[in-house]
Design a protein around this motif. Structure first.
Motif, PDB file in Angstrom:
ATOM      1  N   TYR A  26       0.809  -1.230   0.000  1.00  0.00           N
ATOM      2  CA  TYR A  26       0.000   0.000   0.000  1.00  0.00           C
ATOM      3  C   TYR A  26       0.838   1.275   0.000  1.00  0.00           C
ATOM      4  O   TYR A  26       0.281   2.377  -0.014  1.00  0.00           O
ATOM      5  CB  TYR A  26      -0.978  -0.002   1.192  1.00  0.00           C
ATOM      6  CG  TYR A  26      -1.815  -1.249   1.169  1.00  0.00           C
ATOM      7  CD1 TYR A  26      -2.834  -1.411   0.226  1.00  0.00           C
ATOM      8  CD2 TYR A  26      -1.527  -2.315   2.019  1.00  0.00           C
ATOM      9  CE1 TYR A  26      -3.552  -2.580   0.146  1.00  0.00           C
ATOM     10  CE2 TYR A  26      -2.247  -3.500   1.948  1.00  0.00           C
ATOM     11  CZ  TYR A  26      -3.251  -3.631   1.004  1.00  0.00           C
ATOM     12  OH  TYR A  26      -3.956  -4.786   0.908  1.00  0.00           O
ATOM     13  N   THR A  78      -4.893   6.905   7.730  1.00  0.00           N
ATOM     14  CA  THR A  78      -5.318   8.124   8.430  1.00  0.00           C
ATOM     15  C   THR A  78      -6.270   8.855   7.504  1.00  0.00           C
ATOM     16  O   THR A  78      -5.899   9.227   6.388  1.00  0.00           O
ATOM     17  CB  THR A  78      -4.084   8.978   8.791  1.00  0.00           C
ATOM     18  OG1 THR A  78      -3.297   8.192   9.701  1.00  0.00           O
ATOM     19  CG2 THR A  78      -4.469  10.282   9.453  1.00  0.00           C
ATOM     20  N   CYS A 118      -9.659   9.738  -1.473  1.00  0.00           N
ATOM     21  CA  CYS A 118     -10.787  10.642  -1.193  1.00  0.00           C
ATOM     22  C   CYS A 118     -11.277  10.542   0.240  1.00  0.00           C
ATOM     23  O   CYS A 118     -12.110  11.329   0.670  1.00  0.00           O
ATOM     24  CB  CYS A 118     -11.938  10.341  -2.140  1.00  0.00           C
ATOM     25  SG  CYS A 118     -12.652   8.696  -1.880  1.00  0.00           S
ATOM     26  N   MET A 207      -1.094   1.947  -5.465  1.00  0.00           N
ATOM     27  CA  MET A 207       0.111   1.197  -5.855  1.00  0.00           C
ATOM     28  C   MET A 207      -0.113   0.428  -7.158  1.00  0.00           C
ATOM     29  O   MET A 207       0.825  -0.073  -7.758  1.00  0.00           O
ATOM     30  CB  MET A 207       0.491   0.188  -4.765  1.00  0.00           C
ATOM     31  CG  MET A 207       0.828   0.822  -3.441  1.00  0.00           C
ATOM     32  SD  MET A 207       2.389   1.691  -3.511  1.00  0.00           S
ATOM     33  CE  MET A 207       3.502   0.303  -3.303  1.00  0.00           C
TER      34      MET A 207
HETATM   35  C1  LIG Z   1      -5.635  12.110   5.086  1.00  0.00           C
HETATM   36  S1  LIG Z   1      -6.644  11.332   3.909  1.00  0.00           S
HETATM   37  C2  LIG Z   1      -6.746  12.593   2.668  1.00  0.00           C
HETATM   38  C3  LIG Z   1      -8.170  12.912   2.267  1.00  0.00           C
HETATM   39  C4  LIG Z   1      -8.325  14.091   1.309  1.00  0.00           C
HETATM   40  N1  LIG Z   1      -7.597  13.850   0.075  1.00  0.00           N
HETATM   41  C5  LIG Z   1      -7.906  15.384   1.953  1.00  0.00           C
HETATM   42  O1  LIG Z   1      -6.865  15.940   1.580  1.00  0.00           O
HETATM   43  O2  LIG Z   1      -8.590  15.853   2.860  1.00  0.00           O
HETATM   44  C6  LIG Z   1      -5.545  10.132   3.165  1.00  0.00           C
HETATM   45  C7  LIG Z   1      -6.272   8.988   2.469  1.00  0.00           C
HETATM   46  O3  LIG Z   1      -5.346   8.273   1.633  1.00  0.00           O
HETATM   47  C8  LIG Z   1      -5.763   6.925   1.605  1.00  0.00           C
HETATM   48  N2  LIG Z   1      -4.661   6.067   1.140  1.00  0.00           N
HETATM   49  C9  LIG Z   1      -3.494   5.792   1.756  1.00  0.00           C
HETATM   50  N3  LIG Z   1      -2.764   4.914   1.043  1.00  0.00           N
HETATM   51  C10 LIG Z   1      -3.493   4.643  -0.076  1.00  0.00           C
HETATM   52  C11 LIG Z   1      -3.280   3.780  -1.195  1.00  0.00           C
HETATM   53  N4  LIG Z   1      -2.192   3.023  -1.326  1.00  0.00           N
HETATM   54  N5  LIG Z   1      -4.245   3.744  -2.143  1.00  0.00           N
HETATM   55  C12 LIG Z   1      -5.366   4.486  -2.027  1.00  0.00           C
HETATM   56  N6  LIG Z   1      -5.623   5.307  -0.989  1.00  0.00           N
HETATM   57  C13 LIG Z   1      -4.702   5.373  -0.013  1.00  0.00           C
HETATM   58  C14 LIG Z   1      -6.168   6.657   3.044  1.00  0.00           C
HETATM   59  O4  LIG Z   1      -7.020   5.537   3.154  1.00  0.00           O
HETATM   60  C15 LIG Z   1      -6.833   7.960   3.454  1.00  0.00           C
HETATM   61  O5  LIG Z   1      -8.232   7.914   3.343  1.00  0.00           O
END
Ligand SMILES: C[S@@+](CC[C@H](N)C(=O)[O-])C[C@H]1O[C@@H](n2cnc3c(N)ncnc32)[C@H](O)[C@@H]1O
Length: 281
Positions: A26, A78, A118, A207
């Motif tokens: 991930y 997060t 998202c 990824m």
């Molecule tokens: C802090 S949130 C950001 C939400 C929004 N983009 C914002 O800026 O408010 C980060 C998100 O990235 C997602 N994330 C982390 N690694 C990821 C991956 N390998 N593929 C897809 N989503 C991922 C997490 O599940 C999380 O919901």
């Protein structure tokens, strides 16, 4: 309630293999997050009957049970986010990018916008509101659907349910137009169908190779790559590049930077534009 709740024990070896598994699959770098891992997972593991991390990890790695995997992702990502986050980005989109895309897509009337990472939906719904505000009064029917993806099922479920307590800085007019107040819970609103239906949610791991039908005009990937190490970030930036239309825009957060790259140029704070002919890296 157990007032004496202690985190479960994790050995060095188990910590290392969990960190490696998450990183390889991930991109998320948890190598300095031992405390976060034990505090976020212990309660759920205990209630599932595991006495320590070793028992759980044995099960996770041998059975590859989707439920275990989902739990790990729900707990270790997060998901903090909110409506109108880094508002200058939406102003730049409205004032600079949308007029430009309107010209460029005058014939096909199709935009492709992606909220990558998202979380619980506030970002793609904010985008959907801005698109509605802009294209709602334009002649002809524009296809402005926003693709919204994440790996956390829990965050995606919240996004699809679309029930929120909108922040105080949400313009009153937008609250009236784009949110439906709950009849039972004061302060709670559901995103209106016109805004909701313009967002398509998909589970997608950043990824993986990016193989969506259209190339993107705009990608929002804010506060996601901060959890990745540099090489994972660089590889994703390259995949984004290949998945974008010429001159398309990439938004990251104000606390991030793409670093030195021939692929993009900075055009506004934390807003990048695809370069036309970069050297292959
Ligand atoms: C802090 S949130 C950001 C939400 C929004 N983009 C914002 O800026 O408010 C980060 C998100 O990235 C997602 N994330 C982390 N690694 C990821 C991956 N390998 N593929 C897809 N989503 C991922 C997490 O599940 C999380 O919901």
């Amino acid at each position: 309630m157990d007032m004496m709740f202690h985190d479960l024990n994790i050995s060095d070896a188990d910590f290392q293999r969990l960190v490696k598994f998450i990183h390889n699959n991930y991109g998320i770098d948890l190598s300095k997050k031992r405390q976060l891992i034990t505090s976020r997972l212990s309660h759920s593991l205990k209630s599932k009957g595991y006495k320590d991390f070793n028992a759980f990890l044995e099960h996770l790695f041998s059975k590859k049970d989707p439920e275990d995997l989902e739990l790990v992702l729900n707990k270790l990502t997060t998901n903090y986010t909110y409506f109108l986050r880094e508002k200058e980005h939406f102003t730049f989109l409205e004032k600079t990018i949308l007029p430009e895309l309107e010209q460029r897509h005058m014939r096909d009337k199709v935009l492709s916008i992606w909220s990558a990472g998202c979380s619980s939906g506030e970002e793609p719904y904010t985008l959907s509101i801005y698109l509605k505000e802009y294209f709602g009064s334009r002649p002809g029917s524009w296809d402005t659907r926003v693709l919204a993806t994440d790996i956390s099922q829990q965050a995606m479920a919240k996004a699809k349910a679309a029930i929120y307590q909108p922040p105080v800085d949400m313009p009153a007019e937008w609250l009236r137009r784009y949110f439906v107040p709950s009849k039972t819970n004061p302060g709670e609103y559901t995103v209106a169908p016109a805004i909701r239906n313009n967002v398509i949610f998909r589970t997608f791991n950043l990824m993986e190779p990016i193989q969506f039908r259209l190339k993107f005009d705009v990608i929002f990937c804010r506060n996601v790559m901060i959890y990745f190490d540099q090489s994972t970030r660089d590889a994703l930036i390259r995949r984004f590049y290949d998945a974008m239309n010429p001159n398309a825009y990439l938004f990251i957060s104000h606390s991030e930077s793409l670093g030195q790259t021939p692929l993009f140029r900075l055009v506004a704070p934390a807003v990048y534009r695809k370069n036309s002919a970069p050297a292959r890296s």
